[in-house]
Scaffold this active site. Structure first.
Site, PDB file in Angstrom:
ATOM      1  N   TYR A 152       0.774  -1.241   0.210  1.00 58.61           N
ATOM      2  CA  TYR A 152       0.440  -0.226  -0.160  1.00 58.61           C
ATOM      3  C   TYR A 152       0.876   1.522   0.062  1.00 58.61           C
ATOM      4  O   TYR A 152       0.324   2.557  -0.765  1.00 58.61           O
ATOM      5  CB  TYR A 152      -0.546   0.225   0.752  1.00 58.61           C
ATOM      6  CG  TYR A 152      -2.113   1.107   1.430  1.00 58.61           C
ATOM      7  CD1 TYR A 152      -3.505   1.516   0.393  1.00 58.61           C
ATOM      8  CD2 TYR A 152      -1.702   2.160   2.190  1.00 58.61           C
ATOM      9  CE1 TYR A 152      -3.888   2.474   0.574  1.00 58.61           C
ATOM     10  CE2 TYR A 152      -2.438   2.829   2.594  1.00 58.61           C
ATOM     11  CZ  TYR A 152      -3.523   2.753   1.349  1.00 58.61           C
ATOM     12  OH  TYR A 152      -4.225   4.118   1.791  1.00 58.61           O
ATOM     13  N   LYS A 157       1.527   4.177  -2.533  1.00 55.16           N
ATOM     14  CA  LYS A 157       0.812   5.591  -2.524  1.00 55.16           C
ATOM     15  C   LYS A 157       1.990   6.295  -2.855  1.00 55.16           C
ATOM     16  O   LYS A 157       2.139   7.181  -3.507  1.00 55.16           O
ATOM     17  CB  LYS A 157       1.050   5.647  -0.506  1.00 55.16           C
ATOM     18  CG  LYS A 157      -1.320   5.514  -1.026  1.00 55.16           C
ATOM     19  CD  LYS A 157      -2.024   5.912  -1.591  1.00 55.16           C
ATOM     20  CE  LYS A 157      -3.757   5.289  -1.144  1.00 55.16           C
ATOM     21  NZ  LYS A 157      -4.387   6.651  -1.958  1.00 55.16           N
TER      22      LYS A 157
HETATM   23  N1  NAP Z   1      -8.827   6.378   6.137  1.00 58.65           N
HETATM   24  C1  NAP Z   1      -7.368   5.956   6.283  1.00 58.65           C
HETATM   25  O1  NAP Z   1      -6.510   6.000   7.251  1.00 58.65           O
HETATM   26  C2  NAP Z   1      -6.714   6.830   4.887  1.00 58.65           C
HETATM   27  C3  NAP Z   1      -5.418   7.512   5.055  1.00 58.65           C
HETATM   28  C4  NAP Z   1      -5.117   8.137   4.158  1.00 58.65           C
HETATM   29  C5  NAP Z   1      -5.139   7.447   2.749  1.00 58.65           C
HETATM   30  N2  NAP Z   1      -6.652   7.423   2.670  1.00 58.65           N
HETATM   31  C6  NAP Z   1      -6.824   7.307   0.966  1.00 58.65           C
HETATM   32  O2  NAP Z   1      -7.730   8.039   1.807  1.00 58.65           O
HETATM   33  C7  NAP Z   1      -8.757   7.523  -0.400  1.00 58.65           C
HETATM   34  C8  NAP Z   1     -10.466   7.269   0.478  1.00 58.65           C
HETATM   35  O3  NAP Z   1     -10.334   6.092   1.277  1.00 58.65           O
HETATM   36  P1  NAP Z   1     -11.324   6.005   2.506  1.00 58.65           P
HETATM   37  O4  NAP Z   1     -10.590   6.617   3.749  1.00 58.65           O
HETATM   38  O5  NAP Z   1     -12.950   7.476   2.548  1.00 58.65           O
HETATM   39  O6  NAP Z   1     -12.200   4.623   2.435  1.00 58.65           O
HETATM   40  P2  NAP Z   1     -12.769   4.071   1.817  1.00 58.65           P
HETATM   41  O7  NAP Z   1     -14.531   4.733   2.225  1.00 58.65           O
HETATM   42  O8  NAP Z   1     -12.756   2.518   2.256  1.00 58.65           O
HETATM   43  O9  NAP Z   1     -13.071   4.449   0.193  1.00 58.65           O
HETATM   44  C9  NAP Z   1     -12.658   3.329  -0.486  1.00 58.65           C
HETATM   45  C10 NAP Z   1     -13.636   3.614  -1.739  1.00 58.65           C
HETATM   46  O10 NAP Z   1     -12.579   2.782  -3.174  1.00 58.65           O
HETATM   47  C11 NAP Z   1     -13.220   1.840  -3.855  1.00 58.65           C
HETATM   48  N3  NAP Z   1     -12.664   1.509  -4.946  1.00 58.65           N
HETATM   49  C12 NAP Z   1     -12.083   0.577  -4.172  1.00 58.65           C
HETATM   50  N4  NAP Z   1     -11.229  -0.223  -5.527  1.00 58.65           N
HETATM   51  C13 NAP Z   1     -11.751   0.309  -6.254  1.00 58.65           C
HETATM   52  C14 NAP Z   1     -11.996  -0.128  -7.706  1.00 58.65           C
HETATM   53  N5  NAP Z   1     -11.088  -0.690  -8.564  1.00 58.65           N
HETATM   54  N6  NAP Z   1     -12.893   0.826  -8.417  1.00 58.65           N
HETATM   55  C15 NAP Z   1     -14.154   1.586  -8.010  1.00 58.65           C
HETATM   56  N7  NAP Z   1     -13.879   2.117  -6.915  1.00 58.65           N
HETATM   57  C16 NAP Z   1     -12.902   1.127  -6.342  1.00 58.65           C
HETATM   58  C17 NAP Z   1     -14.052   1.603  -2.691  1.00 58.65           C
HETATM   59  O11 NAP Z   1     -15.220   1.103  -3.395  1.00 58.65           O
HETATM   60  P3  NAP Z   1     -16.408   0.020  -3.716  1.00 58.65           P
HETATM   61  O12 NAP Z   1     -17.062   0.229  -2.543  1.00 58.65           O
HETATM   62  O13 NAP Z   1     -16.771  -0.341  -4.808  1.00 58.65           O
HETATM   63  O14 NAP Z   1     -15.182  -0.543  -2.625  1.00 58.65           O
HETATM   64  C18 NAP Z   1     -14.981   2.512  -1.287  1.00 58.65           C
HETATM   65  O15 NAP Z   1     -16.149   3.508  -1.698  1.00 58.65           O
HETATM   66  C19 NAP Z   1      -7.969   6.465  -1.015  1.00 58.65           C
HETATM   67  O16 NAP Z   1      -7.681   6.443  -2.081  1.00 58.65           O
HETATM   68  C20 NAP Z   1      -7.376   6.416   0.826  1.00 58.65           C
HETATM   69  O17 NAP Z   1      -6.342   4.828   0.027  1.00 58.65           O
HETATM   70  C21 NAP Z   1      -7.168   6.797   3.223  1.00 58.65           C
END
Ligand code: NAP
Ligand code: FAD
Lengths: 470, 271
Positions: B177, B181
């Site tokens: 991961y 990133k």
């Molecule tokens: N939460 C944290 O601590 C954190 C920290 C740093 C960065 N981030 C980044 O922030 C972003 C948003 O994450 P979040 O925390 O809001 O998590 P989240 O609610 O799990 O959102 C991730 C989304 O990505 C979608 N997704 C994954 N694979 C996909 C694909 N192949 N095609 C289309 N959609 C896809 C998922 O949809 P499905 O329902 O289809 O799976 C889900 O809606 C991500 O890039 C994550 O890496 C998060």
């Protein structure tokens, strides 16, 4: 014909996107350019631009075509017996006045800068310090030639083209491109103004003073110190003026050859044209705004103290009275790279309490405004989207440093709309589109006429998209 | 068309059911945002995201004292929230999918690229490793190229990409991961410069631990924050030239120190 992708913004210099700027050098080039770019405009729009002195996004079209009209300054016809002139729309007020003043003529309406084109002035139906007497520029336009996507129209205020006329006056360039303008002029006897200046200690005093004396003057404007609060809220300097007549002019006494005193009564000096031209300039943009609260409040204090405590009347040259800021080129750069907003609204007479509430919010929130300008508006011109309606109009410059700017201005919009007032679209860059219909009750009528002139909706600006005008 | 305060009027979200994206859109529709397109691969998730977003403003419709940002005469008009199909893996269709989004919304002021995959860091399963890279790096790059092309045609716009502090110094425990990133973060830094001349602004968001469905099973680290904190940071940055956004801002310092640590010490840290 020049064509170039360019990042455009209004006078407020708020960040913006790219447009394809086309500079036609003659009416023929303009017409062929219109034909050439029309098909693309179906998707991405097109709009005319003058000297870019509107503050927001009225004269740009991201991804589309912008016709820069400002290069074409042609005097087409003049009748200086009866005071009627016909010019190309790219003619600037500055050039026109340089020509007209020595001949004893002035423009019936001029905004607070001479660096605007007549096309831009017409499209915003601009007002001057004489609105309470003379109305806006639309009331003095006799005819104009409009290139619309569906053809060419010579529009007049009161024949069967009058709907097109009043949809275009104040129509923000969205009915088509104005190619030529014919307007009536104002005769003057000198290039000097007879200006009366006095202070008002607070808003009540100012309102009373303006209401009771504005009828004595063609021009009237008050500068309010926005940083004054409490009992001093609305502390201001009121300047009111008329054109000096030849009898107001000091008699220049020269000793003739005969030894007798010889009196010259000519009211025109060469200095005016020179003053219309000389400028100093702010060369580069400071990275952050150089206008912080300390510097502004010190300025306001000095400015208020410097003005006469008692009413005083003196002669002042036309450029100094009408265009004090024109002497400093690019003064808008003082606000730093994020730019600024000018907020101008009008509320009807009788809404003085609302005017006071807005001033209170502005001064207590300390949005760091230099001075606010207060004027009284008289009768409207008839433009469907024209801004001026009878009432009090206030204009303030607001830097974007304060993160609360957005929500404070939204709050002011609510007060303005509640008072059946409106904000000036030529200066807007952030109004909520849902307010426009209530502020401009003739919007629907305007839309219907506009759609007839441009059924495919080729004309568009960033402002028309943001405010969902079309 | 976005306004002079950087407030967008129309927004496209790729990864429309992301918790961070939902929080961001809620903030934006409380300002000037009137049209939203949530794109993702699961319609039920998108529908419930759309409902959640809309109901975030509905309570203010009935409240006696309106929220500060939507007030008075404006409470009666509700923004439009659309949903659309989008899969980050399906790269050969990105061109069409994204073009469709643009023709549906017309002008798009802001594109938020929020999809992301945490994965299980199981190096014995190469296909799951590559899924993470395909989503977080190749998928985002593919979208960025299409989005930038569309934005350029309309004269400009703004893009927000969700990177992560995990990419700043990659640890053994999150190397798949973290490296995905790191890769997208670096790409974006260069790409931001490249598209600036087209009137496009790109903002890279580097959140620390955020409480979302992605991290539900994980133990929160110190300085953990809510999706709303990321949303606020994004909203404040729109319209400015700032490229990198750390959430919370203090985490920047932590990672500057971590980056400077010699490997011998870094590998012993319990992180
Ligand atoms: N939460 C944290 O601590 C954190 C920290 C740093 C960065 N981030 C980044 O922030 C972003 C948003 O994450 P979040 O925390 O809001 O998590 P989240 O609610 O799990 O959102 C991730 C989304 O990505 C979608 N997704 C994954 N694979 C996909 C694909 N192949 N095609 C289309 N959609 C896809 C998922 O949809 P499905 O329902 O289809 O799976 C889900 O809606 C991500 O890039 C994550 O890496 C998060
Ligand atoms: C210091 C300062 C003081 C000002 N004071 C006042 C004031 O007192 N009163 C007032 O009313 N305004 C005032 N303004 C605003 C200014 O007068 C208007 O915005 C005016 O329209 C600017 O003219 P421009 O040629 O720069 O037009 P632009 O800003 O380039 O364009 C303004 C609008 O006119 C349209 N347009 C331009 N040319 C044409 C054309 N040939 N055909 C059709 N449409 C066209 C554009 O599409 C756009 O919608 C002031 C501005 C400044 C910077």
């Amino acid at each position: 014909m020049k064509e170039q992708m360019q990042k455009l913004s209004g006078w407020g210099r708020t960040p913006t996107a790219m447009s394809n700027v086309v500079t036609p050098e003659s009416p023929e080039e303009l017409r062929s350019a219109l034909r050439h770019f029309a098909p693309g405009a179906l998707r991405s729009g097109m709009i005319a631009r003058g000297l870019g002195r509107s503050y927001g996004d009225a004269a740009q079209c991201s991804g589309g075509t912008v016709f820069d009209m400002s290069g074409q300054e042609v005097l087409l016809r003049e009748d200086l017996e009866s005071g009627v002139i016909s010019v190309s729309s790219g003619m600037s007020i500055n050039s026109l006045l340089t020509y007209l003043i020595p001949k004893g003529w002035f423009l019936p309406v001029t905004p607070g800068t001479s660096f605007v084109t007549l096309g831009g002035a017409l499209a915003c139906d601009v007002h001057g310090k004489n609105h309470h007497q003379d109305g806006s520029i639309g009331s003095h336009v006799r005819e104009f030639k409009l290139l619309t996507p569906s053809g060419i129209v010579n529009a007049k205020p009161s024949d069967d083209t009058s709907e097109i006329f009043w949809a275009t006056v104040g129509g923000l360039g969205l009915t088509g491109i104005v190619e030529q303008v014919e307007l009536s002029l104002l005769p003057i006897e000198s290039d000097q103004m007879l200006v009366t200046t006095q202070r008002a200690q607070n808003l009540d005093e100012l309102i009373e003073l303006m209401s009771s004396t504005d009828n004595l003057y063609r021009y009237s404007v008050a500068w309010i110190d926005c940083l004054a609060t409490g009992g001093a809220l609305g502390r201001s300097v009121l300047t009111q003026a008329n054109h000096a007549t030849s009898s107001d002019m000091p008699r220049k006494t020269t000793r003739g050859v005969s030894g007798l005193l010889h009196q010259s009564i000519s009211g025109f000096r060469n200095s005016t044209s020179k003053q219309l031209r000389t400028r100093i300039s702010i060369p580069v943009t400071p990275p952050v705004s150089t206008l912080n609260r300390l510097s502004v409040s010190a300025f306001n204090e000095v400015w208020y103290r410097k003005s006469p405590a008692k009413s005083c009347t003196e002669l002042s040259p036309i450029p100094k009275f009408f265009y004090p800021l024109d002497a400093i080129g690019h003064w808008n750069r003082l606000y730093g790279k994020n730019g600024f907003i000018q907020y101008q609204f009008v509320v009807p007479f009788g809404c003085e309490p609302e005017l006071r509430s807005i001033l209170e919010i502005l001064s207590s929130s300390r949005l760091s405004s230099f001075l606010a300008v207060l004027k009284r508006f008289g009768l409207p011109s008839g433009g469907y989207l024209s801004f001026p309606t009878p009432g009090w109009t206030l204009a303030v410059d607001i830097g974007l440093a304060n993160p609360r700017v957005g929500s404070i201005l939204d709050q002011l919009d609510e007060i303005v709309v509640g008072a059946k007032g409106r904000v000036y679209l030529a200066k807007d860059s952030r109004l909520d589109p849902r307010h426009v219909e209530r502020m401009y009750p003739e919007l629907e009528k305007w839309r219907a006429i506009r759609d007839r002139l441009d059924p495919k909706r080729l004309m568009a600006s960033d402002l028309s998209r943001r405010l969902e005008l079309i | 068309m976005k306004n002079s305060l950087g407030q967008p009027q129309s927004v496209l979200v790729l990864g429309g059911s992301s918790d961070i994206a939902k929080a961001t859109v809620k903030r934006l529709i409380a300002q000037r945002c009137r049209r939203v397109l949530l794109a993702g691969r699961r319609q039920d998730e998108l529908d419930s995201a759309a409902n959640e977003i809309l109901s975030s403003i509905v309570p203010t419709l009935n409240a006696s004292s309106p929220a500060p940002e939507i007030s008075g005469s404006l409470t009666n008009s509700i923004p439009e929230v659309f949903t659309g199909y989008f899969d980050a893996f399906d790269r050969k269709n990105h061109h069409n999918m994204i073009e469709e989004c643009f023709s549906k919304l017309g002008q798009i002021d802001l594109v938020v690229i929020a999809f992301g995959l945490l994965g299980d860091e199981n190096l014995d399963d190469p296909s799951s490793v590559l899924n993470v890279i395909d989503t977080n790096y190749s998928g985002v790059v593919s979208c960025l190229l299409q989005v930038a092309h569309q934005l350029k045609t309309q004269g400009g716009g703004e893009i927000v990409v969700l990177s992560s502090v995990a990419g700043v110094r990659v640890r053994e425990s999150n190397l798949v991961y973290g490296s995905s990133k790191a890769a997208i973060d670096s790409f974006c830094q260069g790409f931001a410069e490249k598209i600036e001349g087209d009137g496009i602004r790109l903002h890279i968001v580097r959140p620390g631990f955020i409480h979302t469905k992605m991290t539900r099973a994980m133990k929160p680290s110190p300085l953990s924050r809510q999706p709303e904190d990321v949303a606020n940071a994004i909203v404040q940055t729109l319209g400015t030239d700032k490229v990198i956004i750390w959430v919370p801002p203090a985490i920047r310092l932590v990672f500057m120190i971590l980056q400077a640590l010699p490997r011998s010490i870094f590998r012993k840290l319990p992180i």
